[in-house]
Scaffold this motif. Structure first.
Motif, PDB file in Angstrom:
ATOM      1  N   THR A  29     -10.395  13.120  -9.957  1.00  0.00           N
ATOM      2  CA  THR A  29      -9.802  12.714 -11.186  1.00  0.00           C
ATOM      3  C   THR A  29      -8.854  11.361 -10.633  1.00  0.00           C
ATOM      4  O   THR A  29      -7.846  11.808  -9.905  1.00  0.00           O
ATOM      5  CB  THR A  29      -8.949  13.577 -11.908  1.00  0.00           C
ATOM      6  OG1 THR A  29      -9.882  14.620 -12.588  1.00  0.00           O
ATOM      7  CG2 THR A  29      -8.299  12.980 -13.383  1.00  0.00           C
ATOM      8  N   LEU A  30      -9.039  10.325 -11.229  1.00  0.00           N
ATOM      9  CA  LEU A  30      -8.201   9.031 -10.844  1.00  0.00           C
ATOM     10  C   LEU A  30      -6.793   9.340 -11.617  1.00  0.00           C
ATOM     11  O   LEU A  30      -6.668   9.570 -12.698  1.00  0.00           O
ATOM     12  CB  LEU A  30      -8.885   7.872 -11.501  1.00  0.00           C
ATOM     13  CG  LEU A  30      -8.147   6.568 -11.307  1.00  0.00           C
ATOM     14  CD1 LEU A  30      -7.918   6.322  -9.726  1.00  0.00           C
ATOM     15  CD2 LEU A  30      -8.567   5.387 -12.028  1.00  0.00           C
ATOM     16  N   LEU A  31      -5.953   9.370 -10.446  1.00  0.00           N
ATOM     17  CA  LEU A  31      -4.441   9.308 -11.008  1.00  0.00           C
ATOM     18  C   LEU A  31      -3.622   8.114 -10.925  1.00  0.00           C
ATOM     19  O   LEU A  31      -2.743   7.889 -11.842  1.00  0.00           O
ATOM     20  CB  LEU A  31      -3.816  10.420 -10.097  1.00  0.00           C
ATOM     21  CG  LEU A  31      -4.487  11.850  -9.912  1.00  0.00           C
ATOM     22  CD1 LEU A  31      -3.738  12.629  -8.755  1.00  0.00           C
ATOM     23  CD2 LEU A  31      -4.583  12.572 -11.330  1.00  0.00           C
ATOM     24  N   TYR A  32      -4.038   7.085 -10.233  1.00  0.00           N
ATOM     25  CA  TYR A  32      -3.366   5.852 -10.201  1.00  0.00           C
ATOM     26  C   TYR A  32      -4.200   4.845  -9.473  1.00  0.00           C
ATOM     27  O   TYR A  32      -4.985   5.060  -8.590  1.00  0.00           O
ATOM     28  CB  TYR A  32      -1.873   6.342  -9.369  1.00  0.00           C
ATOM     29  CG  TYR A  32      -1.126   4.932  -8.957  1.00  0.00           C
ATOM     30  CD1 TYR A  32      -0.215   4.575  -9.756  1.00  0.00           C
ATOM     31  CD2 TYR A  32      -1.397   4.177  -7.743  1.00  0.00           C
ATOM     32  CE1 TYR A  32       0.336   3.523  -9.345  1.00  0.00           C
ATOM     33  CE2 TYR A  32      -0.557   3.208  -7.337  1.00  0.00           C
ATOM     34  CZ  TYR A  32       0.174   2.599  -8.324  1.00  0.00           C
ATOM     35  OH  TYR A  32       1.007   1.570  -7.974  1.00  0.00           O
ATOM     36  N   LYS A  33      -4.093   3.666  -9.922  1.00  0.00           N
ATOM     37  CA  LYS A  33      -4.412   2.506  -9.324  1.00  0.00           C
ATOM     38  C   LYS A  33      -3.636   1.205  -9.255  1.00  0.00           C
ATOM     39  O   LYS A  33      -2.855   1.111 -10.335  1.00  0.00           O
ATOM     40  CB  LYS A  33      -6.123   2.096  -9.662  1.00  0.00           C
ATOM     41  CG  LYS A  33      -6.288   1.891 -10.941  1.00  0.00           C
ATOM     42  CD  LYS A  33      -7.571   1.297 -11.088  1.00  0.00           C
ATOM     43  CE  LYS A  33      -7.902   0.511 -12.530  1.00  0.00           C
ATOM     44  NZ  LYS A  33      -9.423   0.162 -12.761  1.00  0.00           N
ATOM     45  N   PHE A  34      -3.643   0.349  -8.607  1.00  0.00           N
ATOM     46  CA  PHE A  34      -2.811  -0.863  -8.277  1.00  0.00           C
ATOM     47  C   PHE A  34      -3.646  -2.064  -7.495  1.00  0.00           C
ATOM     48  O   PHE A  34      -4.219  -1.557  -6.412  1.00  0.00           O
ATOM     49  CB  PHE A  34      -1.554  -0.540  -7.801  1.00  0.00           C
ATOM     50  CG  PHE A  34      -0.756  -1.840  -7.511  1.00  0.00           C
ATOM     51  CD1 PHE A  34       0.219  -2.257  -8.471  1.00  0.00           C
ATOM     52  CD2 PHE A  34      -0.926  -2.584  -6.371  1.00  0.00           C
ATOM     53  CE1 PHE A  34       0.724  -3.516  -8.521  1.00  0.00           C
ATOM     54  CE2 PHE A  34       0.132  -3.952  -6.204  1.00  0.00           C
ATOM     55  CZ  PHE A  34       0.714  -4.274  -7.303  1.00  0.00           C
ATOM     56  N   LYS A  35      -3.720  -3.020  -7.981  1.00  0.00           N
ATOM     57  CA  LYS A  35      -4.513  -4.071  -7.330  1.00  0.00           C
ATOM     58  C   LYS A  35      -3.625  -4.890  -6.512  1.00  0.00           C
ATOM     59  O   LYS A  35      -2.735  -5.887  -6.865  1.00  0.00           O
ATOM     60  CB  LYS A  35      -5.299  -4.892  -8.263  1.00  0.00           C
ATOM     61  CG  LYS A  35      -6.491  -5.758  -7.578  1.00  0.00           C
ATOM     62  CD  LYS A  35      -7.222  -6.483  -8.394  1.00  0.00           C
ATOM     63  CE  LYS A  35      -8.338  -7.283  -7.721  1.00  0.00           C
ATOM     64  NZ  LYS A  35      -9.390  -8.225  -8.590  1.00  0.00           N
ATOM     65  N   THR A  36      -3.937  -4.979  -5.302  1.00  0.00           N
ATOM     66  CA  THR A  36      -3.056  -5.521  -4.270  1.00  0.00           C
ATOM     67  C   THR A  36      -3.807  -7.005  -4.071  1.00  0.00           C
ATOM     68  O   THR A  36      -4.722  -7.270  -4.723  1.00  0.00           O
ATOM     69  CB  THR A  36      -3.307  -4.860  -2.709  1.00  0.00           C
ATOM     70  OG1 THR A  36      -4.703  -5.023  -2.434  1.00  0.00           O
ATOM     71  CG2 THR A  36      -2.875  -3.490  -2.910  1.00  0.00           C
ATOM     72  N   PRO A  37      -3.381  -7.939  -3.307  1.00  0.00           N
ATOM     73  CA  PRO A  37      -3.581  -9.296  -3.163  1.00  0.00           C
ATOM     74  C   PRO A  37      -4.778  -9.740  -2.701  1.00  0.00           C
ATOM     75  O   PRO A  37      -5.534 -10.765  -2.915  1.00  0.00           O
ATOM     76  CB  PRO A  37      -2.540 -10.183  -2.496  1.00  0.00           C
ATOM     77  CG  PRO A  37      -1.292  -9.318  -2.626  1.00  0.00           C
ATOM     78  CD  PRO A  37      -1.751  -7.677  -2.645  1.00  0.00           C
ATOM     79  N   SER A  38      -5.422  -8.776  -1.893  1.00  0.00           N
ATOM     80  CA  SER A  38      -6.759  -9.261  -1.458  1.00  0.00           C
ATOM     81  C   SER A  38      -7.470  -7.617  -1.016  1.00  0.00           C
ATOM     82  O   SER A  38      -6.859  -6.738  -1.185  1.00  0.00           O
ATOM     83  CB  SER A  38      -6.503  -9.730   0.128  1.00  0.00           C
ATOM     84  OG  SER A  38      -7.775 -10.088   0.581  1.00  0.00           O
ATOM     85  N   GLY A  39      -8.766  -7.883  -0.639  1.00  0.00           N
ATOM     86  CA  GLY A  39      -9.615  -6.739  -0.568  1.00  0.00           C
ATOM     87  C   GLY A  39      -9.029  -5.687   0.524  1.00  0.00           C
ATOM     88  O   GLY A  39      -8.480  -6.138   1.552  1.00  0.00           O
ATOM     89  N   ILE A  40      -9.031  -4.309   0.379  1.00  0.00           N
ATOM     90  CA  ILE A  40      -8.534  -3.659   1.274  1.00  0.00           C
ATOM     91  C   ILE A  40      -9.834  -3.011   2.307  1.00  0.00           C
ATOM     92  O   ILE A  40     -10.626  -2.152   1.713  1.00  0.00           O
ATOM     93  CB  ILE A  40      -7.947  -2.451   0.655  1.00  0.00           C
ATOM     94  CG1 ILE A  40      -6.643  -2.830  -0.311  1.00  0.00           C
ATOM     95  CG2 ILE A  40      -7.480  -1.275   1.483  1.00  0.00           C
ATOM     96  CD1 ILE A  40      -6.143  -1.822  -0.998  1.00  0.00           C
ATOM     97  N   ILE A  41      -9.520  -3.193   3.626  1.00  0.00           N
ATOM     98  CA  ILE A  41     -10.352  -2.732   4.500  1.00  0.00           C
ATOM     99  C   ILE A  41      -9.293  -1.926   5.591  1.00  0.00           C
ATOM    100  O   ILE A  41      -9.905  -1.318   6.464  1.00  0.00           O
ATOM    101  CB  ILE A  41     -11.414  -3.515   5.045  1.00  0.00           C
ATOM    102  CG1 ILE A  41     -10.490  -4.741   5.956  1.00  0.00           C
ATOM    103  CG2 ILE A  41     -12.181  -4.321   4.309  1.00  0.00           C
ATOM    104  CD1 ILE A  41     -11.391  -5.546   6.783  1.00  0.00           C
ATOM    105  N   GLY A  42      -8.182  -1.939   5.427  1.00  0.00           N
ATOM    106  CA  GLY A  42      -7.298  -1.139   5.957  1.00  0.00           C
ATOM    107  C   GLY A  42      -7.126   0.484   5.719  1.00  0.00           C
ATOM    108  O   GLY A  42      -7.723   0.620   4.707  1.00  0.00           O
ATOM    109  N   ASN A  43      -6.533   0.905   6.510  1.00  0.00           N
ATOM    110  CA  ASN A  43      -6.299   2.425   6.265  1.00  0.00           C
ATOM    111  C   ASN A  43      -4.834   2.933   5.521  1.00  0.00           C
ATOM    112  O   ASN A  43      -4.014   2.425   6.150  1.00  0.00           O
ATOM    113  CB  ASN A  43      -6.418   2.967   7.466  1.00  0.00           C
ATOM    114  CG  ASN A  43      -7.707   2.820   8.261  1.00  0.00           C
ATOM    115  OD1 ASN A  43      -8.737   2.585   7.582  1.00  0.00           O
ATOM    116  ND2 ASN A  43      -7.757   2.777   9.572  1.00  0.00           N
TER     117      ASN A  43
END
Length: 601
Positions: A525-539
């Motif tokens: 179940t999705l609990l939270y989301k936030f859009k950062t300034p650029s695409g995420i390929i980090g860990n």
């Protein structure tokens, strides 16, 4: 500053006089304290699990951005920061800058290290100028530079303690992988399979950077560090010079099998585990045979490098299904008996579970239903094909001894999962796996080897798996003992970030559009989301400071999936087929290089 420096070494056993014991004891203590994030995977076992639970499934919806930090570099940001006491260590893609940030002072820069590198290394870096992160040990921060230089920096000051060159970019050898510190050694891989590099893993002594041993992926036993009678593959001795006999002529000398993924370590068994990548060239008709030991899971003795066992997942690879993805070590019951397990999600689309002590194959099942190049792996121990995948002739890229243009192969060359690491929760006993739901058309062609020049021999195009949700990714929960998907979350693009599981019953991951997401560990179940300034390929990683838990992730689109954006490419066949497949990504994100840190109000 005095307090900061003391916390860097806060768990060191100063009474120990032996350098190896000191380094091992200190790092053991740091990893054992969940307030730190002292290794790229959080621990030696690659579980990417934290016992911190201040942020949990009930309050994660309240997460807020605490602070941010610009790295000053564009291109793809893979890996994650390290946190040792009151200091965070952040890395960047080429030119591989290292920052030490003061967590007691709003992330102020304590020191900065920027190596001088020849920019000519950039054209020989396959699939973006990424770097997968730093390692820590014996009071040193270890950096693996793009030009293959391995540098040990004093964690307090950033001064160079020692430096060693691991390879030669002039022949296509580059450094993209994270170093790993186990015991008294630093383990370094090599990239460059697309340039005919012969893969190797090298152990350097942590104290002074001297070379302890090097084991190659193919070649004579003296190079591969194999005992023909004692090193086993699925319980049988490998035999003399198995890394030569399965190649035609001297093709093994430019055979690929590079080692740019994630390593794990079992201190009780004193074994280091990792995977080797694709054989060179990508055109399989130019290298008949099983091409051992590319595409292989390795278990090597930490002290000597001698291989205890190996398992080749994709003999005579025809699709670039690199075997470099992480080996996750867990202890679980199998058929009512406790077993020491190793679980690996391979590019070829199969999730493998093995006994990590003996190398016995226990599970081999598809973790994406779209996988079609094979009907399955032969699990009959009495069969001559035991452990081998059954190839579907329609999807072979050479048929009747000839190059064959093949369409509709699933997964694509970037695999059902690339290097983006999965996580494991001992509470749910589930693995949380970022995946690619992508297929390809594959056109092989003959290519000649020239040192330092591309040695690929294939043209690819990529697209979403047909007859599915229309997207290019899923985030799944996987039962590694049963070999089945428990739940799956569709994503528009591949999930190229590493996952994080916590004792708070939540799992974090990032998306190529730039969202950090938190989902329930039990049902997704999705609990939270936030859009950062650029695409995420980090860990995603987590740590605790001054009594508060934080969650952190690097954003900066790039890597293989984002190479079109990162390098400004428009030809749909460029980036080994990824540019066309991910062309729509430009509508959702742009280049960046930022660390975003979250916490509760």
């Amino acid at each position: 500053m005095r307090k900061i420096l003391s916390t860097v070494c806060m768990t060191a056993f100063m009474a120990l006089s032996v350098g190896a014991a000191y380094a091992d004891a200190e790092l053991d203590g740091l990893i054992g304290d969940a307030k730190n994030w002292a290794a790229q995977a959080g621990n030696y076992s690659n579980t990417r699990y934290s016992t911190l639970n201040q942020i949990n499934k009930d309050n994660v919806k309240d997460l807020k951005v605490s602070w941010t930090f610009s790295t000053g570099v564009l291109r793809g940001h893979e890996g994650s920061p390290l946190v040792i006491g009151d200091v965070m260590y952040v890395h960047t893609p080429f030119p591989n800058i290292v920052y030490a940030l003061d967590l007691n002072n709003d992330g102020a820069i304590l020191w900065k290290y920027q190596p001088t590198q020849d920019p000519n290394v950039i054209p020989v870096m396959c699939c973006d100028t990424v770097n997968r992160g730093l390692a820590y040990g014996d009071g040193k921060i270890i950096l693996h530079q793009a030009d293959t230089t391995v540098v040990a920096l004093d964690a307090k000051t950033g001064a160079v303690a020692w430096s060693v060159k691991n390879g030669d970019p002039a022949i296509g050898e580059t450094g993209t992988s994270a170093p790993h510190v186990f015991g008294d050694k630093v383990f370094i891989g090599i990239s460059g399979g697309e340039f005919g590099v012969r893969g190797s893993i090298t152990a350097y002594n942590l104290k002074d950077g001297t070379k302890a041993w090097r084991g190659y992926s193919m070649g004579p036993d003296s190079d591969t560090l194999m005992d023909p009678e004692k090193t086993t593959a699925l319980g049988k001795p490998v035999g003399k010079d198995s890394g030569i006999s399965t190649w035609e002529g001297d093709q093994w000398k430019i055979g690929g099998g590079t080692t740019w993924g994630w390593y794990s370590y079992d201190p009780a068994l004193n074994l280091v585990y990792y995977g080797s990548g694709n054989p060179s060239t990508w055109n399989p008709s130019q290298r008949p045979g099983d091409n051992k030991w590319s595409m292989t899971i390795w278990a090597r003795d930490l002290n000597t490098g001698v291989a205890k066992w190996v398992y080749q997942m994709t003999p005579h690879d025809e699709w670039d299904y690199d075997g470099i993805n992480e080996m996750i070590l867990t202890d679980q019951d199998v058929d009512g008996k406790p077993r020491k397990l190793l679980t690996h999600f391979d590019r070829n689309g199969f999730g493998y579970t093995l006994d990590r002590e003996s190398g016995e194959l226990l599970v081999a099942q598809k973790y994406d239903p779209a996988v079609n190049w094979s009907t399955g792996v032969d699990m009959d121990k009495n069969s001559p094909n035991y452990g081998r995948p059954a190839v579907v002739a329609q999807y072979s890229t050479h048929q009747n001894g000839e190059d064959t243009n093949t369409t509709g192969v699933c997964p694509a060359a970037l695999g059902s999962k690339d290097q983006q690491p999965a996580a494991y929760s001992p509470k749910t006993k589930l693995f949380y796996v970022p995946t690619n739901h992508v297929c390809m058309d594959y056109e092989p062609f003959r290519v000649s080897y020239t040192a330092g020049q591309p040695y690929v021999g294939a043209t690819l195009s990529m697209y979403p798996a047909p007859n599915s949700h229309g997207g290019m990714g899923n985030f799944i929960a996987w039962d590694g003992v049963a070999g089945k998907i428990v739940w799956s979350l569709p994503e528009q693009f591949s999930v190229w970030s590493g996952a994080l599981a916590t004792d708070g019953d939540i799992v974090f991951y990032g998306t190529l559009e730039g969202y950090l997401k938190a989902v329930s560990a039990t049902d997704g179940t999705l609990l939270y989301k936030f859009k950062t300034p650029s695409g995420i390929i980090g860990n995603v990683m987590t740590y605790e400071h001054a009594g508060k838990q934080y969650v952190s992730v690097l954003s900066g689109v790039g890597g293989w999936a984002g190479i079109g954006l990162a390098a400004g490419l428009t030809d749909p066949n460029a980036g080994l087929g990824a540019v066309g497949g991910y062309a729509g990504l430009s509508k959702y994100t742009a280049l960046g290089g930022q660390l975003t840190v979250f916490t509760l109000p």
